[in-house]
Design an enzyme around this catalytic site. Structure first.
Site, PDB file in Angstrom:
ATOM      1  N   ALA A   1       0.844  -1.187   0.000  1.00 25.64           N
ATOM      2  CA  ALA A   1       0.000   0.000   0.000  1.00 25.64           C
ATOM      3  C   ALA A   1       0.882   1.241   0.000  1.00 25.64           C
ATOM      4  O   ALA A   1       1.535   1.532   1.002  1.00 25.64           O
ATOM      5  CB  ALA A   1      -0.916  -0.006   1.223  1.00 25.64           C
TER       6      ALA A   1
ATOM      7  N   PHE B   1      -3.112   8.020  -0.851  1.00 25.06           N
ATOM      8  CA  PHE B   1      -2.972   6.678  -0.277  1.00 25.06           C
ATOM      9  C   PHE B   1      -3.845   5.678  -1.019  1.00 25.06           C
ATOM     10  O   PHE B   1      -4.980   5.973  -1.390  1.00 25.06           O
ATOM     11  CB  PHE B   1      -3.374   6.728   1.207  1.00 25.06           C
ATOM     12  CG  PHE B   1      -3.530   5.374   1.850  1.00 25.06           C
ATOM     13  CD1 PHE B   1      -2.463   4.490   1.919  1.00 25.06           C
ATOM     14  CD2 PHE B   1      -4.742   4.991   2.405  1.00 25.06           C
ATOM     15  CE1 PHE B   1      -2.609   3.244   2.517  1.00 25.06           C
ATOM     16  CE2 PHE B   1      -4.897   3.756   3.003  1.00 25.06           C
ATOM     17  CZ  PHE B   1      -3.827   2.875   3.062  1.00 25.06           C
ATOM     18  N   HIS B   2      -3.298   4.477  -1.232  1.00 25.51           N
ATOM     19  CA  HIS B   2      -4.032   3.359  -1.819  1.00 25.51           C
ATOM     20  C   HIS B   2      -3.889   2.170  -0.872  1.00 25.51           C
ATOM     21  O   HIS B   2      -2.800   1.629  -0.691  1.00 25.51           O
ATOM     22  CB  HIS B   2      -3.457   3.007  -3.191  1.00 25.51           C
ATOM     23  CG  HIS B   2      -4.287   2.013  -3.962  1.00 25.51           C
ATOM     24  ND1 HIS B   2      -4.699   0.805  -3.435  1.00 25.51           N
ATOM     25  CD2 HIS B   2      -4.768   2.040  -5.235  1.00 25.51           C
ATOM     26  CE1 HIS B   2      -5.398   0.143  -4.343  1.00 25.51           C
ATOM     27  NE2 HIS B   2      -5.455   0.864  -5.441  1.00 25.51           N
ATOM     28  N   SER B   3      -4.985   1.743  -0.269  1.00 29.05           N
ATOM     29  CA  SER B   3      -4.912   0.642   0.694  1.00 29.05           C
ATOM     30  C   SER B   3      -4.928  -0.702  -0.024  1.00 29.05           C
ATOM     31  O   SER B   3      -5.145  -0.794  -1.229  1.00 29.05           O
ATOM     32  CB  SER B   3      -6.084   0.715   1.676  1.00 29.05           C
ATOM     33  OG  SER B   3      -7.258   0.201   1.083  1.00 29.05           O
TER      34      SER B   3
END
Length: 977
Positions: A798, A817-819
């Site tokens: 992530a 942000f990319h989870s």
């Protein structure tokens, strides 16, 4: 007849010092050079003295600094717009034009020989150079910036053939040749620090850098004029009536140094490029070969992109990945009848390979993929057969190898000019910058010319006595093609490997990409001219060091490793390919491409480990990929060293210069010039402004762009650009944005968007960080940015960016942000805790632009929106979210909208408007709202908010191009009281 006093024979009735019979005036031609030099220097120096005397503080001031940080003026500031220094300069530069035209004409008369094309070419370059000089001196950047730049760039480009042409045509005068060599070296050597300090000034805003740049700029002027002043030494035996009393134009040599020695010195000074007799046939052959090589690399690099489309939409293995094996077609050359058929019909095979260029016309993605696969299949088959068919003729084989490798450098250069897309790829068309029709037409002509010679080896098995192992050669070919494709098919790839964010401490793709191309050029020429030198274990060791430094370090140290790697890969390419051509092509190229395919999959598996069988075994092991690449190349080097040892005594020396080398070297020079011109026009302005500066509005957006491929498998940058611009977005986070792998085409969407939209860009964690990418584009300066890889014990990594922006004089933090994916809940829980603490650590106003994979008001949502983070949801009533969220704190949120994606990607664009508080009173008001949710989320109608807070009306109702406000059918506005 009698002597003129210098050992030459004078015509009867005349002496060297007497005026010719009937002449009214006799002037030695050297005075033309001296007048030109004196008046040209006077033009610049007089302007400098007058400018410093009358307007010193004004002409040393630039857009960032003034005196005392900057204390010496640049040439452009000195001769530019102020009276009277501009008038002094233009007065004397006008006088210079007469001697200048005379100098060019006399040089042509001195060097012209019957049947020689080079003197005519150099003379025409000198004439055009003089005209363009008048253009940039009389049209300043204030008068017309574009035309000033066009004339200036043209002048610099024309200086290259003029300088090398004068060196090549120099009469046998030892002193003149020496001075020209020194001055030409000084001139071109000055360009590198000149560009460096200009970047320090323009990009990094370093105080005093422009003064240093100015010294190098003035040095260029001095060296440029001095280079032409050397003609005085050659014109000394010319008299203006005009009669050649020295006999130099007839080839006589009065120098004490032997003519052959001087000619050799000239050849060394010019690299022998101009030694050969000019031939239109060779020129067309070289152009066709290089372009055909460019077409091969264009098709090969496009294959991964069109394959990637299918697992991307299937979210896993789709079956179409099998088309990656399109490159193994040379295996069929192991069948004697097929090998003979292909070699005897090479023209047909090469033409069939052009099917890959026709694929852009096919709308159905699956059929387009099959067409590209067929084109790559035929291209690999045809090139392997071509190299094998020419293996009995060293010069022809080397010419084809140069075509293949120079074609790669041209491909990288063209991609740079098209913002990392190739204009003839099947994912391009007219609407997104493609030039497919032109590319196809040129490809047809190039293929016809490329295949005009009959094959020399018509399919008989190669001689088994040729030293070396075909298997080891295949290993080398596999590693070589992987390295060339994965690292060198785009100049920004390795730069992004070492990218660490702001403040900038390393190279930039737009301003330093040429260093990669220049290094590739140097490596290729070294490999051609000194194949045994680069085929040693010591050379291999240097390549390994470069790969290790590139993999292990960042910023300039890491990039130094990148340049070593680029040099070695291009240098070793020619020896490896030459030896592979001597062996059975089914083994060397067929097996070699099969090995290449496995390494390609390996380097995709290290980041796609969550979606492929066995992926966790190679998770995040780019280091293993680089080791594998160098071990494979080592197999090829082992083969080369053993072969060289056996043949050292018997092998005849390879000619140092051949006709095709000179033309391919010239092609490389032109490619480098084209790159530099493209880099000039792509140079960042860094003067970007937000859309609603008067209202102190910051419009922020988040978009998951699905690797810049739309639903129809076309590149989507232009469509993305249009929507971002029309929504007037100042700051946008892009997710699934890392395209720097073979399977994604080694692209960088952020370059085009940043330059076209006028935004600063942080690419985010680089390709060697094993994420799907997170990027930040901002109209506001990015003062600092830090890249994070959040806890991911099971699933995909992530990525996150924590950036600090200068927004209207206030510091605002932005998080992108990319989870992790839905299948890994523990990963997502750990990531939510990490990011919550990270956001909470910032005392500044903050915005989160994110992909959270959670439902509103439930689960991990309450970790992101919590007292720990201090963040608030942009609209808690928006129940229809699953992935994209915008959170904020200590800002006045005034608007929120969701805009449909059309067919660009699989995710909508979410946008929010914030007002950046100014002064203590506004900050106190915003702080008071932090604790009052009801007041903070009070909605109002559009007419109740100022004009500068509103979203564009064009997306209401049905909107435009299938982009419209949806879910709420209109934007939401907030005005707490």
């Amino acid at each position: 007849m009698r002597s003129n006093g210098n050992g030459n024979i004078a015509p009867p009735g005349s002496t060297y010092k007497d005026k010719p019979s009937g002449a009214l005036l006799t002037v030695n031609a050297k005075w033309i050079s001296w007048v030109h030099t004196t008046v040209a220097y006077t033009a610049f120096i007089s302007a400098l003295l007058v400018g410093c005397s009358l307007h010193y503080h004004k002409i040393v001031k630039n857009e960032f600094y003034g005196y005392p940080d900057e204390w010496f003026p640049s040439v452009s500031a000195t001769i530019g717009d102020r009276y009277p220094e501009r008038s002094f300069f233009q007065f004397f530069i006008a006088i210079t034009s007469g001697p200048r035209f005379a100098l060019v004409g006399l040089w042509y008369l001195l060097t012209a020989k019957p049947g020689k094309m080079l003197p005519k070419f150099v003379g025409s370059m000198g004439l055009l150079r003089t005209i363009t000089c008048g253009g940039w001196t009389y049209i300043t950047s204030t008068d017309d910036h574009d035309w000033h730049d066009i004339f200036m760039i043209s002048y610099l480009v024309l200086t290259i053939p003029w300088t090398f042409g004068c060196l090549a045509l120099s009469p046998p005068n030892a002193k003149a040749i020496k001075y020209r060599k020194y001055l030409a070296t000084a001139f071109f050597g000055t360009i590198v620090p000149l560009i460096y300090f200009f970047i320090q000034h323009k990009v990094y805003h370093v105080a005093g850098a422009y003064t240093t740049y100015a010294f190098f700029e003035w040095s260029l002027i001095l060296f440029d004029v001095a280079f032409d002043a050397v003609t005085a030494l050659d014109f000394a035996t010319f008299e203006i009536v005009v009669r050649d009393v020295g006999g130099l134009s007839q080839g006589e040599n009065k120098s004490r140094v032997p003519t052959k020695v001087l000619e050799k010195e000239k050849s060394n000074a010019t690299g022998g490029v101009f030694d050969a007799k000019f031939s239109w046939k060779e020129l067309f052959d070289t152009g066709a070969e290089v372009y055909h090589g460019f077409v091969f690399w264009s098709m090969l690099t496009s294959l991964g992109v069109v394959i990637w489309y299918f697992p991307l939409w299937h979210m896993g293995i789709s079956g179409y990945e099998a088309l990656v094996m399109s490159t193994i077609s040379p295996l069929f050359l192991g069948v004697k009848s097929i090998r003979s058929l292909v070699i005897n019909n090479l023209r047909v095979c090469h033409f069939l390979s052009l099917a890959g260029l026709l694929a852009w016309m096919i709308k159905d993605p699956a059929y387009r993929l099959f067409t590209v696969g067929f084109g790559v299949w035929m291209a690999c088959l045809s090139w392997a057969a071509t190299l094998f068919s020419d293996n009995v003729h060293e010069a022809r084989l080397e010419s084809k190898i140069l075509a293949w490798t120079v074609g790669l450098i041209l491909s990288s250069t063209v991609k740079f000019a098209w913002w990392t897309n190739n204009p003839i790829w099947p994912i391009m068309h007219a609407a997104n910058g493609g030039k497919n029709e032109i590319g196809l037409a040129l490809a047809v002509m190039a293929a016809w010319r490329f295949t005009r010679r009959a094959p020399l080896n018509t399919g008989v098995a190669p001689d088994n006595t040729v030293a070396g192992s075909a298997f080891l050669s295949a290993l080398g070919i596999g590693g070589l093609f992987f390295g060339l494709h994965s690292l060198l098919s785009d100049t920004s790839t390795m730069i992004l490997w070492v990218w660490e964010g702001y403040p900038i401490k390393g190279p930039l793709s737009t301003t330093h990409g040429w260093l990669t191309v220049a290094t590739m050029t140097a490596g290729l020429l070294t490999g051609i001219s000194h194949p045994r030198l680069v085929s040693t274990w010591s050379g291999y060791g240097i390549g390994c060091v470069g790969a290790a430094v590139l993999t292990s370090y960042h910023n300039w140290l890491g990039y130094s490793g990148a340049l070593l790697t680029a040099f070695y890969l291009t240098a070793i390419a020619s020896p490896l390919l030459a030896q592979a051509a001597q062996k059975r092509p089914a083994t060397t190229f067929g097996l070699g491409f099969l090995i290449y395919n496995f390494v390609v999959l390996f380097h995709v598996w290290v980041v796609a480990y969550a979606f492929v069988p066995g992926g966790p075994l190679v998770r995040e092991h780019t280091d293993w990929v680089m080791i594998t690449m160098m071990v494979l190349i080592g197999g090829g080097v082992w083969n080369l060293t053993s072969t060289n040892a056996r043949r050292r005594e018997s092998r005849k020396p390879f000619p140092s210069q051949t006709q095709h080398r000179k033309y391919h070297s010239s092609a490389l020079v032109l490619i480098n010039v084209f790159f530099l011109i493209s880099a000039y026009f792509r140079f960042p302005a860094n003067d970007y402004k937000p859309y609603h500066e008067d209202s102190r509005v910051l419009t922020a957006g988040i978009w998951t762009i699905h690797f810049s491929l739309d639903n129809d498998m076309y590149s989507s940058e232009y469509r993305m650009r249009d929507l971002i611009k029309e929504l007037e977005i100042d700051v946008v986070g892009l997710l699934e944005s890392d395209l720097q792998r073979i399977i994604m085409g080694n692209r960088d969407t952020t370059q085009f968007l940043a330059e076209d939209l006028g935004m600063y860009v942080d690419y985010g964690p680089g390709p060697n960080k094993h994420t799907w990418g997170a990027a930040l584009l901002s109209k506001f300066p990015i003062l600092n940015s830090t890249h994070h890889l959040l806890p991911s014990p099971v699933g995909e990594l992530a990525p996150a960016i924590h950036a600090t922006l200068d927004c209207y004089g206030e510091l605002v933090d932005v998080f992108v942000f990319h989870s992790g994916q839905e299948e890994d809940p523990e990963d997502r829980r750990l990531q939510s805790e990490y990011l919550s603490k990270l956001m909470g650590s910032s005392p500044r106003p903050s915005i989160l632009l994110s992909y959270l994979v959670t439902e509103p008001l439930r689960g991990n949502y309450n970790t992101y929106v919590s007292p720990t983070s201090g963040m608030h949801d942009v609209d808690p009533s928006d129940w229809d979210r699953w992935c994209e969220y915008i959170l904020y704190k200590r800002l006045n949120r005034v608007g929120y909208a969701r805009v449909s994606r059309s067919t660009i990607t699989d995710t909508e664009l979410q946008v929010a408007k914030f007002v950046v508080p100014k002064g203590d009173a506004e900050k106190a008001t915003v702080a008071a709202l932090e604790s009052d949710q009801q007041l903070r989320n009070r909605k109002v109608k559009e007419h109740e908010v100022p004009e500068g807070w509103r979203f564009p009306a064009m997306f209401r109702g049905k909107g435009v191009r299938d982009h419209r406000y949806h879910v709420f059918d209109e934007p939401l506005y907030y005005k707490p009281e």
